[in-house]
Design a protein around this motif. Sequence first.
Motif, PDB file in Angstrom:
ATOM      1  N   TYR A  63     -16.201 -78.677 -23.797  1.00  0.00           N
ATOM      2  CA  TYR A  63     -15.771 -78.072 -24.935  1.00  0.00           C
ATOM      3  C   TYR A  63     -15.320 -79.167 -25.925  1.00  0.00           C
ATOM      4  O   TYR A  63     -14.179 -79.241 -26.630  1.00  0.00           O
ATOM      5  N   LEU A  64     -16.274 -79.901 -26.124  1.00  0.00           N
ATOM      6  CA  LEU A  64     -16.257 -81.071 -27.276  1.00  0.00           C
ATOM      7  C   LEU A  64     -16.487 -80.459 -28.695  1.00  0.00           C
ATOM      8  O   LEU A  64     -15.976 -81.045 -29.553  1.00  0.00           O
ATOM      9  N   THR A  65     -17.185 -79.404 -28.564  1.00  0.00           N
ATOM     10  CA  THR A  65     -17.432 -78.754 -30.007  1.00  0.00           C
ATOM     11  C   THR A  65     -16.221 -78.160 -30.742  1.00  0.00           C
ATOM     12  O   THR A  65     -15.675 -77.390 -30.090  1.00  0.00           O
ATOM     13  N   ASN A  66     -15.775 -78.555 -31.861  1.00  0.00           N
ATOM     14  CA  ASN A  66     -14.650 -77.873 -32.486  1.00  0.00           C
ATOM     15  C   ASN A  66     -15.131 -76.702 -33.132  1.00  0.00           C
ATOM     16  O   ASN A  66     -16.085 -76.425 -33.875  1.00  0.00           O
ATOM     17  N   PRO A  67     -14.441 -75.400 -32.804  1.00  0.00           N
ATOM     18  CA  PRO A  67     -14.916 -74.170 -33.470  1.00  0.00           C
ATOM     19  C   PRO A  67     -14.617 -73.970 -34.729  1.00  0.00           C
ATOM     20  O   PRO A  67     -15.179 -73.459 -35.378  1.00  0.00           O
ATOM     21  N   LEU A 161     -17.578 -65.982 -32.098  1.00  0.00           N
ATOM     22  CA  LEU A 161     -16.928 -67.343 -32.075  1.00  0.00           C
ATOM     23  C   LEU A 161     -15.552 -67.349 -31.269  1.00  0.00           C
ATOM     24  O   LEU A 161     -15.079 -68.231 -30.923  1.00  0.00           O
ATOM     25  N   GLN A 162     -15.166 -66.015 -31.629  1.00  0.00           N
ATOM     26  CA  GLN A 162     -13.553 -65.946 -31.061  1.00  0.00           C
ATOM     27  C   GLN A 162     -13.280 -66.430 -29.496  1.00  0.00           C
ATOM     28  O   GLN A 162     -12.499 -67.139 -29.246  1.00  0.00           O
ATOM     29  N   PRO A 163     -14.300 -65.839 -28.656  1.00  0.00           N
ATOM     30  CA  PRO A 163     -13.862 -66.357 -27.428  1.00  0.00           C
ATOM     31  C   PRO A 163     -14.262 -67.854 -27.053  1.00  0.00           C
ATOM     32  O   PRO A 163     -13.265 -68.344 -26.108  1.00  0.00           O
ATOM     33  N   ARG A 396     -16.798 -57.588 -20.608  1.00  0.00           N
ATOM     34  CA  ARG A 396     -15.779 -57.842 -21.249  1.00  0.00           C
ATOM     35  C   ARG A 396     -15.824 -56.992 -22.652  1.00  0.00           C
ATOM     36  O   ARG A 396     -16.530 -56.588 -23.219  1.00  0.00           O
ATOM     37  N   TYR A 397     -14.463 -56.374 -22.907  1.00  0.00           N
ATOM     38  CA  TYR A 397     -14.217 -55.443 -24.031  1.00  0.00           C
ATOM     39  C   TYR A 397     -14.478 -56.385 -25.427  1.00  0.00           C
ATOM     40  O   TYR A 397     -14.199 -57.669 -25.411  1.00  0.00           O
ATOM     41  N   ASP A 398     -15.108 -55.712 -26.310  1.00  0.00           N
ATOM     42  CA  ASP A 398     -15.366 -56.192 -27.517  1.00  0.00           C
ATOM     43  C   ASP A 398     -13.866 -56.564 -28.288  1.00  0.00           C
ATOM     44  O   ASP A 398     -13.075 -55.671 -28.338  1.00  0.00           O
ATOM     45  N   GLN A 399     -13.645 -57.939 -28.399  1.00  0.00           N
ATOM     46  CA  GLN A 399     -12.421 -58.369 -28.870  1.00  0.00           C
ATOM     47  C   GLN A 399     -11.914 -57.756 -30.455  1.00  0.00           C
ATOM     48  O   GLN A 399     -10.644 -57.417 -30.408  1.00  0.00           O
ATOM     49  N   ASP A 400     -12.801 -57.708 -31.153  1.00  0.00           N
ATOM     50  CA  ASP A 400     -12.208 -56.888 -32.400  1.00  0.00           C
ATOM     51  C   ASP A 400     -11.870 -55.601 -32.329  1.00  0.00           C
ATOM     52  O   ASP A 400     -10.808 -55.105 -32.672  1.00  0.00           O
ATOM     53  N   CYS A 431      -1.258 -61.633 -22.678  1.00  0.00           N
ATOM     54  CA  CYS A 431      -2.194 -61.085 -23.936  1.00  0.00           C
ATOM     55  C   CYS A 431      -3.570 -61.584 -23.997  1.00  0.00           C
ATOM     56  O   CYS A 431      -4.035 -62.404 -23.450  1.00  0.00           O
ATOM     57  N   SER A 432      -4.332 -60.606 -24.558  1.00  0.00           N
ATOM     58  CA  SER A 432      -5.664 -60.834 -24.627  1.00  0.00           C
ATOM     59  C   SER A 432      -6.181 -61.811 -25.664  1.00  0.00           C
ATOM     60  O   SER A 432      -7.446 -62.191 -25.732  1.00  0.00           O
ATOM     61  N   SER A 433      -5.359 -62.219 -26.585  1.00  0.00           N
ATOM     62  CA  SER A 433      -5.831 -62.850 -27.860  1.00  0.00           C
ATOM     63  C   SER A 433      -4.451 -63.679 -28.309  1.00  0.00           C
ATOM     64  O   SER A 433      -3.364 -63.017 -28.233  1.00  0.00           O
TER      65      SER A 433
END
Length: 785
Positions: A63-67, A161-163, A396-400, A431-433
């Motif tokens: 997780y070195l890459t910044n989103p 990108l969100q996950p 996994r449920y679609d987050q949007d 919570c999920s998000s």
Amino acid sequence: MSELRLHTSHLRIPLQHQIDAATEIYMVVAFAQVSGVQELTASLKQAVNRGAQVRILIGDYLYLTNPDALEMLMNIQGVELRLYRSKGQSFHPKAYLFRTQDGGTFFVGSSNLSHSALNRGVEWNVEIPASISEDVFEQSVDAFHELFYSDYAQIMNIVSLQPYREEYEAKQQRIKEAELIAEPPPVYIEDDTITPNTVQDAALKALRETMDEGRRKAMLVLATGLGKTYLSAFFARQFKRVLFIAHQKEILLQAEASYKKVSSEWKTGLLLGGDSRDEKSADVLFASIQTLASKHRMQQFTPDQFDLIVVDEFHHSAAPSYRRVLDYFEPKFLLGLTATPDRLDGGDVYALCDDNVAYQMHFTEAIEESYLTPFHYVGIYDEIDYSQIRLINGRRYDQDELLAEQLKESVAQKIFDAWRMHHQTRALGFCSSVTQAEYLADYFRLQGVQAVALHSQTEYDRTDVMCQLKQGHLDIIFAVNLFNEGVDIPEIDTLLFCRPTESLTVFTQQIGRGLRLLRGKTHCTIIDLIGNYKNIDKKLALLTTKRQPIVKALPRKIDLPSRCTIEFDLHAIDLLKRMVTHSSTRRQQLERNYFMVKEEFGRRPSYLELIQRGEYSIDAYRSEWKKDGGYYGFLNRVGELDDEESHLFEEAKSLLLEVEYTDMTKSYKMIVLSIMLSRGVAGWLQPISASEAARPFYEFINEFPYRQQIDGQTKDFQSPFHQQKIEKLLLRMPFDKIAKGPFFVSEESLHIEHNEAFAHPLVYEWVSQIVEVRLHHYFSRKASE
């Protein structure tokens, strides 16, 4: 003239020159920072505007890459961006490839996409014109595309990108607040000497027994708070060199401290990137899986270097990095530690320890034994229709889509009303998000409740927020991915689940956050929103003491640990009765699970592979498949057999059904069949006499002590081998008992009736798989009993 060039700094300048001239641009780096992307953004925009093809692959390793860096690249219209989901394995490429109208150039070296790496940092990068070797250049382009289009490379967009952003932020939060991840030592301390508690004593005894049985692998399943690390340290005292593997630095350092308390004589070492020390000379080496999985670091040790390997949080061990390490080393004993080995999140975890669970105490049993506080479970109807929300990869449920439903005011009101009616004093909401957590915290505050959202993006001091909750200045914390492992606040007496249960492992971990004992705490209230989401039958089964894979009826108080209660509102009861008791729902779940496993393998899985990788136990599969005609009947029904195979199944169905569903009070029937199958496809159908089967039958039982203890305790199996005794046993027991359907006994031999289909190589393979599964399951079940 074209020539090689070495760049030890300011790589940005030649890169920009190449971007400005290229028709094709391919970049692959281990990680990217905002500062690095900013250096090249203008040049990349110009390139795509003039029609250049731009493809960029960036790794998620550690997780070195910044989103934010990924989002900046996504915002450049025309750039094809993918994120390499390394799943813990090393991912360190740094290469920049450029094709032009008259040739090309590529750079290979040490620079990732960061300001330092592209400017004044100490870096080595070689610039190689394509003209020096056209073959190597094309090989590099091909190698790039092999990575870019691999299964690990995820297309980046606003949804995907969100996950990663949530994972990245949770990781940053864990790093900043590592000191909070601490588990008090559940051991006895007398005169400064640490000794095992009652549970640990029982587990140690079980481990000694499993070693006496000749086993070399075992898993311990112990609820959070029962002292898994100390237990492994007590066990490790009998081994000369020990390797302890975990996935977080904080866990490794805490484990090292625990081991030193158990024995001050141990010399300990650390294998953790740049923080490594004494890794070659240590008696007990604490190793990060990320570092150890590197081929270079792993092969610094011989396969038999360690007598004991301990894997903490063993439920992670199905990941490729763990598999690589466990395949390489050959310890005298492998010990896996976990509180949550649920098959929903990777059944092959059991396979990694040969399905040998030496000892287990789940949280329900720990409650029964008064090691954890009882729970009062309240199921509240969730109005969200989860059947209309897309499932990504079946898991996994679609987050949007999920978030669009969660942010409705009616849903928030339902959650608030449930909390107001049932909560005690200090609550933790899951919570999920990030968006949902902030939304619910705002909603609760508008109702006059002291609420805070805590996640990786908040500016609150986490320690201060947790102290406020402990002291009663806060009523509830809404959390996202922060309270699953390690952090415990005994003062929490209410858990509020505001999200669907997608992972039984996470659900079990989250329940554990509220079950810590505390003076004056009588129970933990669990308020759970119940919707028509997947896994509900397995989730409710976790709360019962029966340890069933699924529930077929609503749990009652008598199904729970003592002093625990369970209740549902009327709407939830109606929903659950439809979902839990409707057999077609279970059938659909099993079908979906099969195709998930198939997708994972990229082919039709074998019977054993499905049992080991699937979400359900073999009993759940077999009970549902019986009406189809067993595993291969199930495959036939769902269209997984071609026309020839389907016809063959119908012709051989009587044989397959008898082998798969014949009663097994002992292993003897399947052993005889395995002896017949060992002759090969051409000879397996020939009759087998008791005299021919006697010695291999005797040797199979006595090959391992655990088999001998399970099914070889009669005088027939005493040494030395006695031919006539075993022959009489075979005629009395398996031959006579298996003589049904296509099997019959004649002249002291077991026969299979003539049928051309039985002689087909595919039927031979199918019978072999069934026998393998049944033997595997039989001895695993008997050992656990």
